[in-house]
Design a protein around this motif. Sequence first.
Motif, short mmCIF file in Angstrom:
data_model
loop_
_atom_site.label_atom_id
_atom_site.label_comp_id
_atom_site.label_asym_id
_atom_site.label_seq_id
_atom_site.Cartn_x
_atom_site.Cartn_y
_atom_site.Cartn_z
N SER A 6 -12.60 -17.79 50.19
CA SER A 6 -12.42 -17.82 48.74
C SER A 6 -13.53 -17.04 48.04
CB SER A 6 -12.36 -19.27 48.23
OG SER A 6 -13.58 -19.94 48.46
N TYR A 7 -14.76 -17.09 48.58
CA TYR A 7 -15.86 -16.34 47.95
C TYR A 7 -15.67 -14.84 48.10
CZ TYR A 7 -20.60 -15.02 46.58
OH TYR A 7 -21.69 -14.45 45.95
N LEU A 8 -15.20 -14.39 49.25
CA LEU A 8 -14.92 -12.98 49.45
C LEU A 8 -13.81 -12.51 48.49
CD1 LEU A 8 -15.08 -12.80 53.36
CD2 LEU A 8 -16.71 -11.77 51.77
N LEU A 9 -12.77 -13.32 48.37
CA LEU A 9 -11.68 -12.97 47.45
C LEU A 9 -12.16 -12.94 46.00
CD1 LEU A 9 -8.81 -15.14 48.98
CD2 LEU A 9 -8.92 -12.64 48.97
N TYR A 10 -12.99 -13.91 45.64
CA TYR A 10 -13.54 -13.94 44.27
C TYR A 10 -14.29 -12.65 43.95
CZ TYR A 10 -17.07 -15.03 40.71
OH TYR A 10 -17.89 -14.98 39.61
N GLN A 11 -15.11 -12.19 44.89
CA GLN A 11 -15.88 -10.97 44.65
C GLN A 11 -14.98 -9.73 44.57
OE1 GLN A 11 -19.97 -10.95 46.78
NE2 GLN A 11 -18.69 -12.30 48.01
N MET A 12 -13.95 -9.68 45.42
CA MET A 12 -12.98 -8.58 45.32
C MET A 12 -12.37 -8.54 43.93
SD MET A 12 -10.65 -8.59 48.77
CE MET A 12 -11.33 -9.56 50.12
N LEU A 13 -11.96 -9.70 43.43
CA LEU A 13 -11.30 -9.78 42.13
C LEU A 13 -12.25 -9.41 41.00
CD1 LEU A 13 -9.29 -13.06 42.81
CD2 LEU A 13 -8.30 -10.78 42.47
N CYS A 14 -13.52 -9.81 41.10
CA CYS A 14 -14.50 -9.43 40.08
C CYS A 14 -14.67 -7.91 40.03
CB CYS A 14 -15.85 -10.10 40.36
SG CYS A 14 -15.93 -11.86 39.98
N GLY A 15 -14.79 -7.29 41.21
CA GLY A 15 -14.94 -5.84 41.27
C GLY A 15 -13.72 -5.12 40.73
N ILE A 16 -12.54 -5.61 41.10
CA ILE A 16 -11.29 -5.00 40.62
C ILE A 16 -11.17 -5.14 39.11
CG2 ILE A 16 -8.76 -5.19 40.68
CD1 ILE A 16 -9.12 -6.13 43.62
N LYS A 17 -11.53 -6.31 38.59
CA LYS A 17 -11.45 -6.53 37.14
C LYS A 17 -12.34 -5.52 36.40
CE LYS A 17 -11.57 -10.22 33.67
NZ LYS A 17 -12.35 -9.55 32.62
N HIS A 18 -13.51 -5.24 36.96
CA HIS A 18 -14.42 -4.28 36.34
C HIS A 18 -13.81 -2.88 36.35
CE1 HIS A 18 -18.36 -3.15 34.81
NE2 HIS A 18 -18.37 -2.13 35.66
N LEU A 19 -13.19 -2.50 37.46
CA LEU A 19 -12.53 -1.19 37.53
C LEU A 19 -11.39 -1.11 36.51
CD1 LEU A 19 -12.25 -0.62 41.40
CD2 LEU A 19 -13.68 0.66 39.80
N HIS A 20 -10.60 -2.16 36.45
CA HIS A 20 -9.47 -2.17 35.52
C HIS A 20 -9.95 -2.08 34.07
CE1 HIS A 20 -6.62 -4.22 38.66
NE2 HIS A 20 -7.01 -3.01 39.01
N ALA A 21 -11.14 -2.63 33.78
CA ALA A 21 -11.69 -2.55 32.43
C ALA A 21 -11.96 -1.11 32.02
CB ALA A 21 -12.97 -3.38 32.33
N ALA A 22 -12.17 -0.24 33.03
CA ALA A 22 -12.36 1.18 32.76
C ALA A 22 -11.05 1.94 32.84
CB ALA A 22 -13.36 1.77 33.76
N GLY A 23 -9.95 1.21 32.97
CA GLY A 23 -8.64 1.84 33.08
C GLY A 23 -8.40 2.45 34.44
N ILE A 24 -9.07 1.94 35.48
CA ILE A 24 -8.98 2.53 36.82
C ILE A 24 -8.24 1.59 37.77
CG2 ILE A 24 -10.32 3.29 38.83
CD1 ILE A 24 -12.61 3.88 36.77
N ILE A 25 -7.20 2.08 38.41
CA ILE A 25 -6.52 1.36 39.49
C ILE A 25 -7.05 1.94 40.80
CG2 ILE A 25 -4.30 0.72 40.50
CD1 ILE A 25 -2.99 1.55 37.84
N HIS A 26 -7.56 1.10 41.69
CA HIS A 26 -8.16 1.61 42.92
C HIS A 26 -7.13 2.30 43.80
CE1 HIS A 26 -10.11 1.77 46.85
NE2 HIS A 26 -11.26 1.54 46.25
N ARG A 27 -5.98 1.66 44.03
CA ARG A 27 -4.84 2.19 44.79
C ARG A 27 -5.02 2.20 46.30
NH1 ARG A 27 -1.69 7.22 43.61
NH2 ARG A 27 -3.51 8.23 44.47
N ASP A 28 -6.25 2.07 46.80
CA ASP A 28 -6.44 2.19 48.24
C ASP A 28 -7.31 1.06 48.78
OD1 ASP A 28 -5.90 3.52 50.66
OD2 ASP A 28 -7.81 4.59 50.59
N LEU A 29 -7.14 -0.13 48.21
CA LEU A 29 -7.88 -1.28 48.72
C LEU A 29 -7.38 -1.64 50.11
CD1 LEU A 29 -7.90 -3.45 45.48
CD2 LEU A 29 -9.92 -2.48 46.60
N LYS A 30 -8.30 -1.76 51.04
CA LYS A 30 -7.99 -2.11 52.42
C LYS A 30 -9.28 -2.60 53.07
CE LYS A 30 -8.48 2.78 53.67
NZ LYS A 30 -7.80 3.97 54.23
N PRO A 31 -9.21 -3.27 54.20
CA PRO A 31 -10.43 -3.82 54.79
C PRO A 31 -11.53 -2.80 55.05
CG PRO A 31 -8.51 -4.83 55.79
CD PRO A 31 -8.00 -3.74 54.89
N SER A 32 -11.17 -1.58 55.42
CA SER A 32 -12.19 -0.58 55.70
C SER A 32 -12.87 -0.04 54.45
CB SER A 32 -11.59 0.59 56.51
OG SER A 32 -10.57 1.22 55.77
#
Length: 413
Positions: free
Chosen positions: A143-169
């Motif tokens: 859950s902590y790893l997922l929380y951090q992923m979501l925080c980072g993604i939220k910050h990207l989305h705030a800049a209007g950025i979709i990562h598009r290539d999220l994957k374990p690597s």
Amino acid sequence: MFAANATPIMSGAHVGNKSDDEFYSVEVAPDSVFLVLKRYQNLRSIGSGAQGFVCSAFDLILQKNVAIKKLSKPFQNATHAKRAYREFCIMNLVHHKNIISLLNAFTPQKSVDEFTDVYLVMELMDANLCQVIQMELDHERISYLLYQMLCGIKHLHAAGIIHRDLKPSNIVVKSDCTLKILDFGLARTANSNFSMTPYVVTRYYRSPEIILGMPYKDNADIWSVGCIFGEMLRGTVVFQGSDQIDQWNKIIEQLGTPSNDFMERLLPSVRNYVANRPRFPGFEFERLFPDILFPADCRQSQLTAASARDLLSKMLVIDPLHRISVEQALNHPYIKVWYDESEVNAPAPKVYDHSVDEQEHTIEEWKQLIFDEVSRYEQLAIQKVFGLFVQENGSADQMPQQNMQENASKNQN
């Protein structure tokens, strides 16, 4: 002081005008030579991918280990050049504890005519999520790893950025469970009005709307997080298609054929294909992810198999109109135990200027754009230090040029 395989030259720390004695070459792997500033020592290869070769190094100025990424042949074609431009600009734009930090950027070339190499210096992490997935994780770590992923993604989305290539690597961690997102070469802006081609996104984590060539929004990244979440539980890829068509088949075989409302939003040619596929009822999530896949329930009642499965079932939804948003995911009981306002709603970055992405440029034009961006990065560092020196001393008359360069290097992070 220098690595055994290095060609040492005089000491130097480059910012702005370049001289050959500020760099030295290191063969980090067969057919891979890094030409780096001498502040970076003890280079060791730690990995490579489609977008670059990465080494660890010790930074003599920052006095810590860093990662140096040499972008892979950034000017071999316009697509690679655009990705190089995008990655540098986004890394320089966003600043969040769950997004990899850009510590420095440089090129050893002195002019755009001879410009061939871009080096990005970043924080050094311990492992990527591919390695972590193979470990036995408890609910707290998942859950902590997922929380951090979501925080980072939220910050990207705030800049209007979709990562598009999220994957374990593309997700890295430290031994203390700190997580950071990296690799932004395939990121796109949420409001872009051009076609977002689906083939560039890693297939296994690709959202249904991308697979089917539909318009997509920022919760396409949530699908990818759901795929990673499921892989953390199963230990294997959730939807492992052998090609674009098989990827779609793998999704509907497990989750079921989507509704007619979803079908109506497809392009006619795609709709005909999808409608003619065998219909699958799909499976309940209790069968797809039975209790045996989950760690033991945590003492905190919300960190349970049932809660984790509920979140996963809201992420892995074929129709993006019914898929959970980043904000909703951060407020889900399985995630909210870690909720910190300063992390979730960190100061938003400037909105990424996607105007360049909407234009077609020649390789030479991309070259000039990237060279200008890297040069601007270097010059801003000089100006920052120059201003600080004047503020402290009342004049810059006594400031040696070499000291300016070294001090600017110290302040680039």
